[in-house]
Write a protein that holds these residues in place. Sequence first.
Motif, short mmCIF file in Angstrom:
data_model
loop_
_atom_site.label_atom_id
_atom_site.label_comp_id
_atom_site.label_asym_id
_atom_site.label_seq_id
_atom_site.Cartn_x
_atom_site.Cartn_y
_atom_site.Cartn_z
N ILE A 333 0.99 -1.34 0.16
CA ILE A 333 0.45 -0.24 0.09
C ILE A 333 0.55 1.57 0.20
N ASN A 334 0.70 2.21 -0.70
CA ASN A 334 0.98 3.41 -0.61
C ASN A 334 1.19 4.36 0.74
N VAL A 335 1.70 4.58 0.72
CA VAL A 335 1.87 6.22 2.43
C VAL A 335 2.56 6.06 2.75
N ASP A 336 2.14 8.21 2.98
CA ASP A 336 3.51 8.42 3.55
C ASP A 336 3.77 8.98 4.63
N VAL A 337 5.27 8.57 4.92
CA VAL A 337 5.61 7.96 6.46
C VAL A 337 5.61 9.99 6.68
N GLN A 338 5.47 9.59 7.79
CA GLN A 338 5.86 10.87 8.82
C GLN A 338 7.32 11.11 9.37
N ILE A 339 7.57 9.91 10.11
CA ILE A 339 9.23 10.63 10.63
C ILE A 339 10.48 8.88 9.71
N THR A 340 11.07 9.70 10.17
CA THR A 340 12.44 8.47 9.97
C THR A 340 12.49 7.60 11.77
N GLY A 367 3.74 -5.66 3.72
CA GLY A 367 3.04 -5.78 5.57
C GLY A 367 4.06 -5.85 6.46
N LYS A 368 4.69 -5.95 7.23
CA LYS A 368 5.33 -5.46 7.92
C LYS A 368 6.08 -4.41 8.02
N GLN A 369 6.07 -4.03 7.08
CA GLN A 369 6.44 -2.60 6.90
C GLN A 369 5.26 -1.63 7.81
N ALA A 370 4.23 -1.80 7.40
CA ALA A 370 2.33 -1.36 7.46
C ALA A 370 2.37 -1.58 9.12
N ASP A 384 1.09 9.37 20.49
CA ASP A 384 -0.04 8.15 20.13
C ASP A 384 -0.85 9.21 19.81
N LEU A 385 -1.01 10.24 19.58
CA LEU A 385 -1.81 11.10 19.22
C LEU A 385 -1.52 10.68 17.06
N SER A 386 0.28 10.56 17.35
CA SER A 386 0.84 10.90 15.88
C SER A 386 0.59 9.32 15.60
N ARG A 387 0.46 8.05 16.97
CA ARG A 387 0.66 7.36 16.41
C ARG A 387 -0.67 7.11 15.13
N ASN A 388 -2.42 7.39 15.90
CA ASN A 388 -2.94 7.28 15.75
C ASN A 388 -3.48 7.83 14.01
N LYS A 389 -3.02 9.07 13.80
CA LYS A 389 -2.54 9.31 12.57
C LYS A 389 -1.92 8.48 11.28
N ALA A 390 -1.10 8.02 12.12
CA ALA A 390 -0.66 6.76 11.01
C ALA A 390 -1.10 5.40 10.88
N GLN A 391 -2.13 5.09 11.58
CA GLN A 391 -2.74 4.18 11.37
C GLN A 391 -4.41 4.80 10.60
N VAL A 392 -4.79 5.52 10.98
CA VAL A 392 -5.36 6.10 9.94
C VAL A 392 -4.82 5.84 8.50
N ASP A 393 -3.52 6.68 8.25
CA ASP A 393 -3.24 6.75 6.78
C ASP A 393 -2.81 5.46 6.82
N ILE A 394 -2.45 4.23 7.49
CA ILE A 394 -2.68 3.14 6.74
C ILE A 394 -3.41 2.93 6.31
N LYS A 396 -6.17 3.82 5.49
CA LYS A 396 -6.77 5.02 3.50
C LYS A 396 -6.13 4.15 2.61
N GLY A 397 -4.16 3.64 3.08
CA GLY A 397 -3.91 2.97 1.75
C GLY A 397 -4.69 1.48 1.92
N ILE A 398 -5.12 1.08 2.94
CA ILE A 398 -5.59 -0.35 1.85
C ILE A 398 -7.06 0.04 1.24
N VAL A 399 -7.68 0.86 2.17
CA VAL A 399 -8.97 0.92 1.60
C VAL A 399 -8.83 1.56 -0.42
N LYS A 400 -7.70 2.52 -0.27
CA LYS A 400 -7.57 2.96 -1.90
C LYS A 400 -7.08 2.06 -2.75
N LYS A 401 -6.25 1.09 -1.78
CA LYS A 401 -5.88 0.08 -3.06
C LYS A 401 -7.19 -0.74 -3.42
N ILE A 402 -7.44 -1.10 -1.87
CA ILE A 402 -9.00 -1.94 -2.74
C ILE A 402 -9.78 -1.81 -3.79
#
Length: 530
Positions: A333-340, A367-370, A384-394, A396-402
């Motif tokens: 899936i395509n995701v814009d990762v927030q941080i390194t 899968g492992k990276q996601a 947690d708030l930034s992790r929440n955003k990461a989970q939403v992005d994931i 979104k990535g799954i829905v868009k790919k499907i």
Amino acid sequence: MKQRKRTSGRPVKLKRGSSFDVLIAIIAVLTSAAFLYSLFSFKVIPTKWVMLIMLGLSLVLLILAFLSIVRTKRWISVVKRFLLLLIAIATSVGTLFVWRLKDSIYQIGNSTTTEIAYVLVKADSDIQKQSELSQKSVLYHDGTDADIGKKVQEALNKEVANIRYEKNESYLDMSEALLAAQCDAIIVPQSQYNYLTRKNENLSASVRILSEITYTKEHTSSGNIDITEKPFVVFVSGMDEAGELNTDLHSDVNILMLVNPITNEMKMINIPRDSYLPNPALEYGNDKLTHTGMYGVENTLQTIENLFQVDIDYYVKINFSSLIEIVDTLDGINVDVQITFCEQDENRSFAQEDLICLNAGPQELNGKQALAYARHRDSYVDQDLSRNKAQVDIVKGIVKKILSPSGITKVDTLLGNVSDYVMTNFSGDEISAFAASELEDGEAWTISSLTISDRTFDSRINASAPDLGPLDVYLFSKEDVAEVREAIDSFIDPQKLSDFSFDLDDLHGKTYEKLKNNGVVYDVDAQYPH
């Protein structure tokens, strides 16, 4: 001599078809009919597509049938037989594929779980076996768990006659009534028993489990919404723990998905896992949102409905530990990762060779990276708030790919395994209707998100784990609630936006009054001072 009349044109010479030709022709017709029937009954493939397939098959079969009754060159006969065999094989495989897909969809849309409830008596009670409950007083919960009480009653009534059932709306009151000998037994779900014994350490020694009742719980939708024509709300609950979906564990991911099938828009609202909210399963005692999942996904859903005064139409419960299988099935899936960052692998190994490291920026994740990105929080200032955003992005990535052309080709494989890591109250018919609508429409979706970012944290006692002392929690403000409610109302019914108004001193309307009448104060200022 009589002269023969000359006839115009040469007569068509018919040939006697071999039994083999007749056999494969019959098989091809029968398998084609079965294939077309499966397509029509499946109701996912758009009707116009099915009609085109039917027309094409019919024309080919008619041509091959004509070639079977007229004399042709040998190579044409060979080609004809090959085509008939090919049609028979292709339509047979197609029929099996369609029925397998249909079965997978209906398996997902007809989820059931096995639950456990206890019949408790006092430790020194004379009642030693279930059959001795006849003519005895048994309390059952008639509040949020009324359906559990009824299911246990049905099971008991098959074995014991003339039990005197009495209603009660508080498990705590039920346990106190039992200890005070005001009743002979009580019916308590396993999760509530665990909670009561944690709250009162002496309870487990004071009561005895007389019997253990196993019952089946069906997860079905109301069926009152045409999800191909009207906007609807879906709650996504994600478990970031090992365990079966029918096991009630922490709800670490909590996302409201607003879906508008007319405009092809979707909005995701992530609700912090540490939100401090009244837990319906624990007499509305304040608790972390993630803990509400230990009492069932419906309990978490009700918690969110009470806060935002929104009717949630459906829920989807996923196991985030199975994120690897989902993403890899979709070929990433395509995701814009927030941080390194670097994070432990799916086995939670911190060994250097097992670490999964990603650089910030748009990229395709396997899968492992996601999963690593969904779990990571240490590198964020607000965790947690930034992790929440990461989970939403994931998500979104799954829905868009499907919903993409390449993703649609993976749906069969995905659905073949999805029942292992997805539980929902969408019905099979609703899933099929939505898929059919999307295939016929074919338009791209616009997916946006809203993250609650008014960051107010504190340490508070949690109803589900009072023995752990104060835990870090997120406190909602009036502004938080107002922002989410406005987003929901404007998305679900834009016509209401111009008339949108409510009393900030009573955000919860009827729910507030109901809880207030029951002695439970549910007020943003009182519960969560900002």
